[in-house]
Write a protein that holds these residues in place. Structure first.
Motif, short mmCIF file in Angstrom:
data_model
loop_
_atom_site.label_atom_id
_atom_site.label_comp_id
_atom_site.label_asym_id
_atom_site.label_seq_id
_atom_site.Cartn_x
_atom_site.Cartn_y
_atom_site.Cartn_z
N LEU A 1 0.88 -1.02 0.10
CA LEU A 1 0.22 -0.10 0.01
C LEU A 1 0.90 1.19 -0.09
O LEU A 1 1.96 1.13 0.46
CB LEU A 1 -0.77 0.08 1.20
N SER A 2 0.41 2.40 -0.48
CA SER A 2 1.15 3.66 -0.63
C SER A 2 0.96 4.24 0.96
O SER A 2 0.03 3.69 1.78
CB SER A 2 0.41 4.49 -1.57
N LYS A 3 1.63 5.41 1.13
CA LYS A 3 1.73 6.11 2.34
C LYS A 3 0.09 6.47 2.77
O LYS A 3 -0.08 6.20 4.01
CB LYS A 3 2.51 7.27 2.36
N THR A 4 -0.52 7.17 1.81
CA THR A 4 -1.93 7.53 1.97
C THR A 4 -3.00 6.47 2.38
O THR A 4 -3.65 6.27 3.16
CB THR A 4 -2.56 8.18 0.80
N GLN A 5 -2.82 5.39 1.54
CA GLN A 5 -3.65 4.13 2.15
C GLN A 5 -3.44 3.32 3.24
O GLN A 5 -3.98 2.91 4.31
CB GLN A 5 -3.30 2.98 0.76
N ARG A 6 -2.04 3.40 3.69
CA ARG A 6 -1.54 2.97 4.88
C ARG A 6 -2.15 3.69 5.93
O ARG A 6 -2.76 3.25 7.01
CB ARG A 6 0.02 2.92 5.19
N GLU A 7 -2.05 5.07 5.75
CA GLU A 7 -2.77 6.11 6.68
C GLU A 7 -4.10 5.80 7.09
O GLU A 7 -4.69 5.75 8.15
CB GLU A 7 -2.24 7.43 6.54
N LYS A 8 -4.84 5.62 5.93
CA LYS A 8 -6.36 5.27 6.06
C LYS A 8 -6.67 3.99 6.69
O LYS A 8 -7.56 3.97 7.34
CB LYS A 8 -6.71 5.41 4.69
N ASN A 9 -5.65 2.96 6.40
CA ASN A 9 -6.06 1.75 6.87
C ASN A 9 -5.91 1.67 8.54
O ASN A 9 -6.56 0.57 8.94
CB ASN A 9 -5.06 1.16 6.17
N ILE A 10 -4.97 2.33 8.84
CA ILE A 10 -4.61 2.20 10.27
C ILE A 10 -5.54 3.17 11.23
O ILE A 10 -5.58 3.16 12.45
CB ILE A 10 -3.03 2.46 10.33
N LEU A 11 -6.32 4.02 10.68
CA LEU A 11 -6.85 4.87 11.45
C LEU A 11 -7.71 4.26 12.36
O LEU A 11 -8.64 3.56 11.86
CB LEU A 11 -7.69 5.88 10.41
N TYR B 1 10.25 0.38 10.32
CA TYR B 1 9.68 1.69 10.31
C TYR B 1 9.65 1.97 8.83
O TYR B 1 10.56 1.85 7.83
CB TYR B 1 10.23 2.86 10.74
N THR B 2 8.35 1.83 8.13
CA THR B 2 8.25 1.89 6.68
C THR B 2 7.67 3.37 6.23
O THR B 2 8.59 4.19 6.08
CB THR B 2 7.36 0.68 5.77
N THR B 3 6.30 3.64 6.33
CA THR B 3 6.13 4.97 6.03
C THR B 3 5.81 5.67 7.23
O THR B 3 5.46 6.98 7.38
CB THR B 3 4.59 4.93 5.34
N GLY B 4 5.74 5.08 8.35
CA GLY B 4 5.55 5.58 9.68
C GLY B 4 4.02 5.56 10.04
O GLY B 4 3.69 6.01 11.02
N ALA B 5 3.10 5.06 9.16
CA ALA B 5 1.65 5.21 9.43
C ALA B 5 1.41 4.68 10.90
O ALA B 5 0.53 5.18 11.57
CB ALA B 5 1.01 4.80 8.33
N THR B 6 2.01 3.45 11.07
CA THR B 6 1.59 2.58 12.00
C THR B 6 2.25 3.27 13.32
O THR B 6 1.35 3.43 14.45
CB THR B 6 2.23 1.06 12.10
N VAL B 7 3.40 3.39 13.38
CA VAL B 7 3.81 4.22 14.64
C VAL B 7 3.17 5.60 15.10
O VAL B 7 3.02 6.10 16.35
CB VAL B 7 5.36 4.20 14.73
N GLN B 8 2.98 6.45 14.02
CA GLN B 8 2.30 7.58 14.34
C GLN B 8 0.87 7.39 14.96
O GLN B 8 0.54 8.26 15.65
CB GLN B 8 2.36 8.51 13.04
#
Ligand SMILES: [Zn+2]
Length: 192
Positions: free
Chosen positions: A130-140, A163-170
Motif C-alpha cells: 500500500l501507498s503511504k496514504t492508503q496505509r494511513e487510512k487503513n490504520i486509522l 519503520y516503513t511509512t511511519g503510518a503505524t507508529v504515528q
C-alpha cells in the motif's frame, strides 16, 4: 567458556546468533533529532535477520537484536510499549516480534514493560503493497488504550521492528498521547 552458536546470517560459529562481522555489514541509519530512531537500513543482513525473526520462528534473535538497540534508547524513558498485533494475528504467528524486543530491552534497562495498555482492536490487511496514504487510512482508529492510568504523564518508548511509512507508529503515538502520555519516542530496528 562460551557456548558457541552459529550465526544465522553467515552460518559460522559465533558467540551469539548474529556474529560481529555480520553486524558490521549492517548499513547504519543517520538518525535526526525529533525523528523516529532506528538502527539500520532495511536491506541486506538486517532485512534477512528481521525476516528470520518475524516469520521463521527464530525468536532467539530477540536478544542480539535488542542489544543493537540499547545504545539508541533516549534518556528519561519511564516505560516500554511494543506495537501490538491483533489477537488473531498473534494466534497465527504465535508471538509478537516487537513485544519480544521490548521485553529484552525492558530487562536490560530495568524499565517497566506494558503489554496490556496499547491494543490493536481491528485487524488490518497486510500493509506491504500500500501507498503511504492508503496505509494511513487503513490504520486509522485501529488501536485503543486500556489501563490509561499506567501511562499518565509518562515518557514512553514505543518499539517496532521496521519503520516503513511511519503510518503505524504515528497512529500509536497519537492514541497514546490522546490518553495523556507525556512523550512517545519511537525506536525500530530498521527503516526502509
Ligand atoms: Zn555472521
Amino acid at each position: 567458556m562460551f557456548t558457541l552458536e552459529v550465526c544465522l546470517e553467515c552460518q559460522k560459529e559465533s558467540k551469539s546468533l548474529i556474529c560481529t562481522s555480520c553486524i558490521q555489514k549492517i548499513k547504519r541509519t543517520h538518525n535526526q533529532p525529533q525523528e523516529p530512531i532506528s538502527y539500520g537500513a532495511y536491506e541486506g543482513v538486517l532485512k534477512n535477520l528481521i525476516h528470520l525473526f518475524k516469520y521463521e520462528n527464530k525468536f532467539g534473535l530477540a536478544k542480539p537484536l535488542a542489544d543493537l538497540l540499547i545504545d539508541l534508547v533516549p534518556k528519561d524513558i519511564d516505560c516500554i510499549i511494543p506495537v501490538p498485533l491483533h489477537f488473531e494475528k498473534l494466534q497465527e504467528r504465535k508471538y509478537n516480534q516487537s513485544a519480544l524486543l521490548a521485553k529484552e530491552l525492558s530487562q536490560k534497562l530495568r524499565l517497566p514493560l506494558f503489554l496490556n495498555v496499547l491494543k490493536k482492536k481491528i485487524k488490518t490487511p497486510s500493509q506491504t503493497d500500500l501507498s503511504k496514504t492508503q496505509r494511513e487510512k487503513n490504520i486509522l482508529g485501529v488501536f485503543s488504550v486500556e489501563n490509561e492510568n499506567k501511562i499518565y504523564a509518562k515518557n514512553i518508548l514505543l518499539i517496532d521492528d521496521v519503520y516503513t511509512t511511519g503510518a503505524t507508529v504515528q497512529e500509536c503515538q497519537k492514541v497514546l498521547l490522546s490518553h495523556r502520555a507525556q512523550k512517545v519516542f519511537v525506536l525500530t530496528l530498521a527503516k526502509s
